[in-house]
Write a protein that holds these residues in place. Sequence first.
Motif, PDB file in Angstrom:
ATOM      1  N   UNK A 141       0.813  -1.213   0.000  1.00  0.00           N
ATOM      2  CA  UNK A 141       0.000   0.000   0.000  1.00  0.00           C
ATOM      3  C   UNK A 141       0.847   1.265   0.000  1.00  0.00           C
ATOM      4  N   UNK A 142       2.079   1.154   0.471  1.00  0.00           N
ATOM      5  CA  UNK A 142       2.988   2.301   0.429  1.00  0.00           C
ATOM      6  C   UNK A 142       4.301   1.858  -0.212  1.00  0.00           C
ATOM      7  N   UNK A 143       5.146   2.810  -0.492  1.00  0.00           N
ATOM      8  CA  UNK A 143       6.431   2.511  -1.121  1.00  0.00           C
ATOM      9  C   UNK A 143       7.336   1.668  -0.231  1.00  0.00           C
ATOM     10  N   UNK A 144       7.133   1.779   1.084  1.00  0.00           N
ATOM     11  CA  UNK A 144       7.983   1.051   2.032  1.00  0.00           C
ATOM     12  C   UNK A 144       7.527  -0.392   2.251  1.00  0.00           C
ATOM     13  N   UNK A 145       6.269  -0.695   1.941  1.00  0.00           N
ATOM     14  CA  UNK A 145       5.726  -2.037   2.164  1.00  0.00           C
ATOM     15  C   UNK A 145       5.837  -2.889   0.908  1.00  0.00           C
ATOM     16  N   UNK A 146       6.363  -4.094   1.076  1.00  0.00           N
ATOM     17  CA  UNK A 146       6.473  -5.050  -0.019  1.00  0.00           C
ATOM     18  C   UNK A 146       5.984  -6.397   0.496  1.00  0.00           C
TER      19      UNK A 146
ATOM     20  N   UNK B 231       6.801  -8.348   3.888  1.00  0.00           N
ATOM     21  CA  UNK B 231       5.832  -9.328   4.365  1.00  0.00           C
ATOM     22  C   UNK B 231       5.978 -10.573   3.493  1.00  0.00           C
ATOM     23  N   UNK B 232       6.029 -11.749   4.094  1.00  0.00           N
ATOM     24  CA  UNK B 232       6.081 -12.988   3.333  1.00  0.00           C
ATOM     25  C   UNK B 232       4.735 -13.684   3.417  1.00  0.00           C
ATOM     26  N   UNK B 233       4.266 -14.183   2.277  1.00  0.00           N
ATOM     27  CA  UNK B 233       3.009 -14.924   2.226  1.00  0.00           C
ATOM     28  C   UNK B 233       3.296 -16.248   1.529  1.00  0.00           C
TER      29      UNK B 233
END
Length: 86
Positions: free
Chosen positions: A29-34, A75-77
């Motif tokens: 949702x943001x540039x910092x979140x992957x 985040x790992x899924x």
Amino acid sequence: MVFEKIIHTIVDPILINPEALMIREIPGTSEEDITILIVSESEDTARLIGKKGSVANALREIVAVAGKSEGKHIHLKFESFDEESK
């Protein structure tokens, strides 16, 4: 930094069928979140998660440290190919 390559280096040796492993980076949702989606066969997914999530948690810690060096929150899924066909 290529997080997919880091994950491949760590997990390929513990998988039964590393050729079936698919790792994709999904923007958050943001540039910092992957979010990194790791899809494999069901038996390999079980190996990647481990008992009580021990392997998955260790992978999350390693990738989190790598992400912090670039100011990213990773985040790992984990998913299985077999789940999609049910």
